[in-house]
Design a protein around this motif. Sequence first.
Motif, PDB file in Angstrom:
ATOM      1  N   HIS A 266       0.842  -1.203   0.000  1.00 32.44           N
ATOM      2  CA  HIS A 266       0.000   0.000   0.000  1.00 32.44           C
ATOM      3  C   HIS A 266       0.876   1.251   0.000  1.00 32.44           C
ATOM      4  CE1 HIS A 266      -4.126  -1.625   0.683  1.00 32.44           C
ATOM      5  NE2 HIS A 266      -3.442  -2.671   1.139  1.00 32.44           N
ATOM      6  N   ASP A 267       1.975   1.209   0.737  1.00 29.94           N
ATOM      7  CA  ASP A 267       2.885   2.357   0.798  1.00 29.94           C
ATOM      8  C   ASP A 267       3.502   2.656  -0.565  1.00 29.94           C
ATOM      9  OD1 ASP A 267       2.352   2.574   3.494  1.00 29.94           O
ATOM     10  OD2 ASP A 267       4.117   1.419   4.103  1.00 29.94           O
ATOM     11  N   LEU A 268       3.771   1.619  -1.350  1.00 27.70           N
ATOM     12  CA  LEU A 268       4.335   1.823  -2.679  1.00 27.70           C
ATOM     13  C   LEU A 268       3.324   2.484  -3.609  1.00 27.70           C
ATOM     14  CD1 LEU A 268       6.171  -1.600  -3.096  1.00 27.70           C
ATOM     15  CD2 LEU A 268       7.245   0.643  -2.799  1.00 27.70           C
ATOM     16  N   VAL A 269       2.061   2.123  -3.446  1.00 33.36           N
ATOM     17  CA  VAL A 269       1.009   2.730  -4.268  1.00 33.36           C
ATOM     18  C   VAL A 269       0.934   4.233  -4.011  1.00 33.36           C
ATOM     19  CG1 VAL A 269      -1.497   2.832  -4.620  1.00 33.36           C
ATOM     20  CG2 VAL A 269      -0.339   0.610  -4.464  1.00 33.36           C
ATOM     21  N   LYS A 270       1.188   4.634  -2.781  1.00 36.23           N
ATOM     22  CA  LYS A 270       1.083   6.053  -2.412  1.00 36.23           C
ATOM     23  C   LYS A 270       2.108   6.920  -3.136  1.00 36.23           C
ATOM     24  CE  LYS A 270      -0.679   5.011   2.226  1.00 36.23           C
ATOM     25  NZ  LYS A 270      -0.373   5.058   3.683  1.00 36.23           N
ATOM     26  N   ILE A 271       3.241   6.324  -3.506  1.00 42.87           N
ATOM     27  CA  ILE A 271       4.279   7.131  -4.169  1.00 42.87           C
ATOM     28  C   ILE A 271       4.302   6.912  -5.682  1.00 42.87           C
ATOM     29  CG2 ILE A 271       5.753   7.264  -2.125  1.00 42.87           C
ATOM     30  CD1 ILE A 271       7.417   5.005  -3.179  1.00 42.87           C
ATOM     31  N   ALA A 272       3.291   6.199  -6.197  1.00 42.31           N
ATOM     32  CA  ALA A 272       3.185   6.004  -7.644  1.00 42.31           C
ATOM     33  C   ALA A 272       2.669   7.282  -8.300  1.00 42.31           C
ATOM     34  CB  ALA A 272       2.256   4.833  -7.949  1.00 42.31           C
ATOM     35  N   GLU A 273       2.779   7.343  -9.617  1.00 44.33           N
ATOM     36  CA  GLU A 273       2.300   8.511 -10.346  1.00 44.33           C
ATOM     37  C   GLU A 273       0.784   8.644 -10.171  1.00 44.33           C
ATOM     38  OE1 GLU A 273       1.329   5.161 -13.040  1.00 44.33           O
ATOM     39  OE2 GLU A 273       3.066   5.678 -11.778  1.00 44.33           O
ATOM     40  N   PRO A 274       0.248   9.868 -10.131  1.00 48.96           N
ATOM     41  CA  PRO A 274      -1.206  10.028  -9.955  1.00 48.96           C
ATOM     42  C   PRO A 274      -1.968   9.551 -11.181  1.00 48.96           C
ATOM     43  CG  PRO A 274      -0.186  12.157 -10.399  1.00 48.96           C
ATOM     44  CD  PRO A 274       0.945  11.168 -10.213  1.00 48.96           C
ATOM     45  N   LEU A 275      -3.193   9.122 -10.961  1.00 44.57           N
ATOM     46  CA  LEU A 275      -4.055   8.730 -12.067  1.00 44.57           C
ATOM     47  C   LEU A 275      -4.576   9.977 -12.779  1.00 44.57           C
ATOM     48  CD1 LEU A 275      -6.135   5.939 -10.258  1.00 44.57           C
ATOM     49  CD2 LEU A 275      -4.286   5.590 -11.918  1.00 44.57           C
ATOM     50  N   ILE A 276      -4.897   9.838 -14.038  1.00 47.43           N
ATOM     51  CA  ILE A 276      -5.476  10.938 -14.819  1.00 47.43           C
ATOM     52  C   ILE A 276      -6.966  10.985 -14.502  1.00 47.43           C
ATOM     53  CG2 ILE A 276      -5.859  11.865 -17.138  1.00 47.43           C
ATOM     54  CD1 ILE A 276      -3.401  10.232 -18.038  1.00 47.43           C
ATOM     55  N   SER A 499      -6.731  -1.256  -2.937  1.00 48.15           N
ATOM     56  CA  SER A 499      -6.488  -2.604  -2.416  1.00 48.15           C
ATOM     57  C   SER A 499      -4.999  -2.904  -2.273  1.00 48.15           C
ATOM     58  CB  SER A 499      -7.132  -3.641  -3.344  1.00 48.15           C
ATOM     59  OG  SER A 499      -8.528  -3.449  -3.423  1.00 48.15           O
ATOM     60  N   GLY A 500      -4.152  -1.942  -2.639  1.00 43.94           N
ATOM     61  CA  GLY A 500      -2.715  -2.125  -2.507  1.00 43.94           C
ATOM     62  C   GLY A 500      -2.041  -2.670  -3.739  1.00 43.94           C
ATOM     63  N   VAL A 501      -2.750  -2.675  -4.881  1.00 42.76           N
ATOM     64  CA  VAL A 501      -2.181  -3.192  -6.128  1.00 42.76           C
ATOM     65  C   VAL A 501      -1.634  -2.024  -6.941  1.00 42.76           C
ATOM     66  CG1 VAL A 501      -2.620  -4.481  -8.245  1.00 42.76           C
ATOM     67  CG2 VAL A 501      -3.831  -5.092  -6.137  1.00 42.76           C
ATOM     68  N   LEU A 502      -0.350  -2.089  -7.297  1.00 46.08           N
ATOM     69  CA  LEU A 502       0.269  -1.031  -8.086  1.00 46.08           C
ATOM     70  C   LEU A 502      -0.132  -1.196  -9.545  1.00 46.08           C
ATOM     71  CD1 LEU A 502       2.161   1.399  -8.196  1.00 46.08           C
ATOM     72  CD2 LEU A 502       4.066  -0.195  -8.528  1.00 46.08           C
ATOM     73  N   VAL A 503      -1.045  -0.341 -10.011  1.00 45.09           N
ATOM     74  CA  VAL A 503      -1.542  -0.404 -11.383  1.00 45.09           C
ATOM     75  C   VAL A 503      -1.266   0.926 -12.060  1.00 45.09           C
ATOM     76  CG1 VAL A 503      -3.876   0.352 -10.723  1.00 45.09           C
ATOM     77  CG2 VAL A 503      -3.532  -0.962 -12.830  1.00 45.09           C
ATOM     78  N   HIS A 504      -0.942   0.856 -13.358  1.00 46.21           N
ATOM     79  CA  HIS A 504      -0.664   2.043 -14.153  1.00 46.21           C
ATOM     80  C   HIS A 504      -1.659   2.106 -15.319  1.00 46.21           C
ATOM     81  CE1 HIS A 504       3.202   2.179 -12.054  1.00 46.21           C
ATOM     82  NE2 HIS A 504       3.379   0.923 -12.393  1.00 46.21           N
ATOM     83  N   GLN A 505      -2.046   3.330 -15.686  1.00 41.12           N
ATOM     84  CA  GLN A 505      -2.907   3.506 -16.864  1.00 41.12           C
ATOM     85  C   GLN A 505      -2.066   3.297 -18.117  1.00 41.12           C
ATOM     86  OE1 GLN A 505      -4.167   7.422 -15.344  1.00 41.12           O
ATOM     87  NE2 GLN A 505      -6.272   6.841 -15.912  1.00 41.12           N
ATOM     88  N   TRP A 506      -2.536   2.433 -18.966  1.00 40.91           N
ATOM     89  CA  TRP A 506      -1.801   2.038 -20.168  1.00 40.91           C
ATOM     90  C   TRP A 506      -2.589   2.448 -21.403  1.00 40.91           C
ATOM     91  CZ3 TRP A 506       2.985   1.606 -20.008  1.00 40.91           C
ATOM     92  CH2 TRP A 506       3.750   0.899 -20.955  1.00 40.91           C
ATOM     93  N   TRP A 507      -1.996   2.319 -22.558  1.00 45.70           N
ATOM     94  CA  TRP A 507      -2.681   2.754 -23.783  1.00 45.70           C
ATOM     95  C   TRP A 507      -2.513   1.700 -24.875  1.00 45.70           C
ATOM     96  CZ3 TRP A 507       0.399   3.386 -28.156  1.00 45.70           C
ATOM     97  CH2 TRP A 507       1.776   3.363 -27.920  1.00 45.70           C
TER      98      TRP A 507
END
Length: 507
Positions: A266-276, A499-507
């Motif tokens: 969960h802590d890693l998700v907090k420092i991920a790039e923000p969602l659009i 939920s603590g899953v590191l997900v990125h918006q992809w294209w």
Amino acid sequence: MEPPAGKPGSLRNLLIRFLLIGVFLIVVRFAYVISIAGESCNIGDFCFFSLPETLSIVIASAGPLAVESASSGGGLSREELYTSKDWINGVRFYSSVFQELIAGGYLSPNSKSLCVETPTGRDVFALREIGVRDAVGISRKAAKPLVKVGRGERIPSPDGAFDFVFSGEGSFEKSAKPAEFAAEIARTLKPGGFAVFHFVSPRDTYSFNSFLDLFHCFSVVKLHGLEGFDSSMPYIREIVLKKECGDGKLHVDDSNGKCFVPGYKHDLVKIAEPLIEEEPLKPWITLKRNLKNITYLSSMVDMSFKNRYVYVDVGARSYGSSIGSWFRKQYPKQNKTFHVYAIEADKTFHKDYALKKGISLVPYAAWVKNETLTFEIHRDPGEQVEVKGRGMGRIRPVQSSGKGEFDGEVEKIQGFDFADWLKKTVTMNDFVVMKMDVEGTEFDLIPRLFKTGAICLIDEIFLECHYNRWQRCCPGRRSSKYEKTYDQCLGLFNSLRQSGVLVHQWW
């Protein structure tokens, strides 16, 4: 006539020769025992005298240290090795460490002890010096009698042979096979025994928990920092584990399939790039530009303690679509070799993977269960097809699709339970990266991953969410290909991150 005077001289010369031969044999035997055998004479050996079991070396202000006969190692003579500054400092350091462990109840003079991957044996010697006499080390090169040949990944001892196992000088973190190293320690340690590790490099929370995941049914009983004894080890992190069960294996009731994503993720998700948050008017541009903002997991953590490294491309299409053009070229891998699983049902792309090394093709459609599906090739107006002859395809169960529901080319394909496959293919000890581009099926697959607990096996997800977005060809028109809205996609991303899953918006 007087008798000749030569006989007494001849007898004396003969006696001198016998004496010289005897001295020569003693010297040869001594040299053999010390330089080759590496140990003192045993009863019954061809010896004229018994060598002392120990050779004493006096170290200033440290009292006498009994150094047992040992063969030289690393190009140094035994005397040079045992009087070197590194040896003396190391012995003093480990003696202090082991005395603290005795005081804490983790080690006793009666503990049968093993030091793993110890090339010089100074930790073994320190154990014997403080009274733990049943101690031995293993290394790739023997230094008898302190160290015998062995490796951390293959300890030459039976199950449950030791009460105490020590891995010093960062030997565990240097291992290319940490899972095998951990399994061997678990195998050879008795239930209730203690394993102590010294880590040299700074470690993050992710790597620390990855390390703990390798030791099933072990508990952490002590964790603290130590000042090292030379410039290569200025600071040491000491971890003491206790073996709680008999066989070292994890026994978990997985009947409900649920899992819990730990707090450090969960802590890693907090420092991920923000969602659009706001729907882009030109998503094909906005999402592609967003690539430079992505904070990759492998750029935030040390993943050295993982067993395997796996990339799962769900909806892989051609090799050049993402595996060859992005993952193998751009994803930061920390010099690790990833095995790739390309999941692609469209037969048009299968030939791309025939000769590719390190890639396993799964020629089916990722779905929520094993069943036959209809596969639709459908193009939006003006859509440019990157791969000759095919568009992007949606899938639906055969029984729920009627003839009039599809506008494009339709064929039947085999779907498989992706969540179940994932649980059989990877483990919690693997580093798993997933890219998912499944033409809207993500709204079926992601809930299934949560329901089965398979979501906890994935470290990082690159997800393309499909919705009725604005079309490039026709300003003011949305795609009729998908029913979901951007808000629903955003909700899917937020639910994963919450939920603590590191997900990125992809294209």
